[in-house]
Write an enzyme that holds these catalytic residues in place. Structure first.
Site, PDB file in Angstrom:
ATOM      1  N   ASP A  58      47.933 -53.578  17.105  1.00 20.97           N
ATOM      2  CA  ASP A  58      46.582 -53.041  16.894  1.00 20.97           C
ATOM      3  C   ASP A  58      46.627 -51.588  16.410  1.00 20.97           C
ATOM      4  OD1 ASP A  58      44.655 -55.005  17.289  1.00 20.97           O
ATOM      5  OD2 ASP A  58      44.553 -54.720  19.464  1.00 20.97           O
ATOM      6  N   LYS A  77      42.377 -65.552  17.429  1.00 15.71           N
ATOM      7  CA  LYS A  77      43.707 -64.984  17.188  1.00 15.71           C
ATOM      8  C   LYS A  77      44.799 -66.018  17.465  1.00 15.71           C
ATOM      9  CE  LYS A  77      41.940 -60.364  18.034  1.00 15.71           C
ATOM     10  NZ  LYS A  77      41.757 -59.227  18.962  1.00 15.71           N
ATOM     11  N   GLN A  85      43.005 -57.431  24.630  1.00 14.06           N
ATOM     12  CA  GLN A  85      41.671 -57.566  24.041  1.00 14.06           C
ATOM     13  C   GLN A  85      40.692 -56.562  24.658  1.00 14.06           C
ATOM     14  OE1 GLN A  85      40.806 -59.724  21.481  1.00 14.06           O
ATOM     15  NE2 GLN A  85      38.877 -58.618  21.500  1.00 14.06           N
TER      16      GLN A  85
END
Lengths: 293, 293
Positions: free
Chosen positions: B118, B51, B95
């Site tokens: 997200d 990322k 994460q």
């Protein structure tokens, strides 16, 4: 064929809700539902009156706020803010549809999610979609109660939902697909090709498309459970009032095939308003810091 | 059979994203993604590194926050609060998976919904489920881009989604069922009975069940589009590293039947991280009060 009676399921539920009201009263909590109506649409007035009457019957206090059709967005916001801020109000809803100059999405976001007994706020809808609902929308909750009461097999079976509205089709499809219910769920809608191909596979068929008597025997598999969410007034000169009430399903034609069938009226409808009361009690318990089931 | 290449779709998208970064720079906006990693799980470190590297390649600033596995819930809250409050940070994610003593749902709710690239916050998930998404989750967005790029017919067709996770199966099934995409969508999962009965009807089969090479030709209809979301390392003594990468689908066996098929690796995977960047740019535009597409 078993008639899935909303009155039968509802009377058991009413007893449960009355006991819950008494339990809350014993702890000094008087549950209260506030209903806001903008404008004077007769149909909406009827719905609001039913909600207020049902609340009263169960010992739930109701606040009935009537605003003129000319109410501005800011005025409606202010009315909702006042009810949000009132600790004596546990449940809050704004009757739909709104006059054209008002936005239902804005209203849904303005209502405090902790009081959102219709489960229209995106936050609550998201909790529901993620499988951790705080409130379950009223009509879908009525459908679940019906399936549970009549012990219709759902886990691992094929549920076909006709309709993808955020009020009925979408939430009921999410709920039945989640852990616990574990159905395999297909959502059909106005753009689906060859609908009977899907509906004839359904072990459970939930019909919420809003078209009077649209579903017939060509859509139904023998032995299916058919849940008819539609409610329509259809002109009928032979009736005293000049109309009759029907659903989205042609009941006479489908009854010989179905193993379970909800009547209209007297099916899911009576449960919807009771589930609104159940959500109000849930909101009251949450506000009071009491355990919720 | 058409191989749906994530690299092909991704390179067109990268050019678009780079142009967008330049357009934001011209307005004085430097988009920034913050990634929080708790613990030192090697697989998570790899994902975070990908990322950060992708952000850098596109000219997106990245903030890489590494916290020890012993981080308490309150300490993680504080770290997220700091990034929420920092106006220079536009996108923020934590994460997954988290160490066992931390709760992913709590983290999802702690991240400012305006930075929730997200799309795990219930508010954003609710907007998505209601058909008005602010952010579209990354892997589902990659699947949509793949279908669009290869002009796979979807409207009115039957999409079968294998898997009901909140990260892939659930959101992609919601999106494809909504207005615009207009598919008839069936969601299957581990409790579905007789899976091939459903999957063999699929015009588009989205496989996100997390089981290596589990879907075979017995699940696939001739002419179907098959999207394989799985990524697994399978021991393979014949490979230099001692393993190979595979998906949820047995590609060699399915390729003769499928009309479109995503490879693994090189299918949906590369798009997921690009969609994270796209969501970051969207968050930056929203924060700057610029129009968003």
């Amino acid at each position: 064929m078993i008639v899935m009676s909303g009155k039968e399921v509802g009377s058991a539920l009413e007893a449960h809700l009355s006991a819950e009201v008494a339990a809350l009263a014993a702890r000094g909590v008087e549950p209260c539902l506030a209903v806001v109506l903008v404008g004077d649409k007769p149909e909406s007035q009827t719905y609001v009156a039913t909600k207020v009457r049902t609340a009263q019957r169960l010992g739930i206090r109701s606040v009935d706020v009537q605003l003129p059709a000319s109410t501005s967005p800011a005025e409606l916001d202010a009315a909702l803010d006042g009810l949000n801020a009132d600790p004596a109000v546990h449940g809050l809803l704004c009757q739909l549809p709104l006059p054209g100059h008002l936005d239902a999405a804005r209203v849904a976001e303005r209502i405090d999610p902790r009081k959102d007994v219709d489960c229209f706020h995106p936050y609550n809808f998201g909790l529901l979609a993620e499988g951790l609902p705080r409130f379950v929308p009223c009509t879908p909750q009525g459908i679940l109660a019906m399936l549970r009461h009549y012990a219709v097999p759902v886990a691992g079976r094929h549920v076909v939902v006709l309709g993808r509205s955020n009020i009925v089709g979408r939430p009921v499809s999410l709920l039945l697909s989640q852990k616990g219910w574990d159905a395999t769920v297909t959502v059909c809608h106005s753009r689906s090709e060859d609908l009977p191909r899907y509906t004839r596979q359904a072990d459970v068929l939930v019909v919420a498309i809003g078209k009077p008597e649209w579903v017939g025997p060509e859509h139904v598999r023998e032995g299916a459970a058919v849940i008819d969410v539609g409610v329509h007034r259809v002109p009928d000169a032979g009736r005293p009032r000049g109309y009759r009430i029907c659903g989205d399903v042609r009941h006479d034609a489908v009854a010989p095939l179905a193993a379970w069938l909800t009547p209209v009226p007297g099916g899911v409808g009576p449960l919807t308003v009771l589930m609104l009361m159940r959500n109000t009690l849930r909101a009251a318990r949450l506000a009071a810091g009491l355990d919720v089931a």
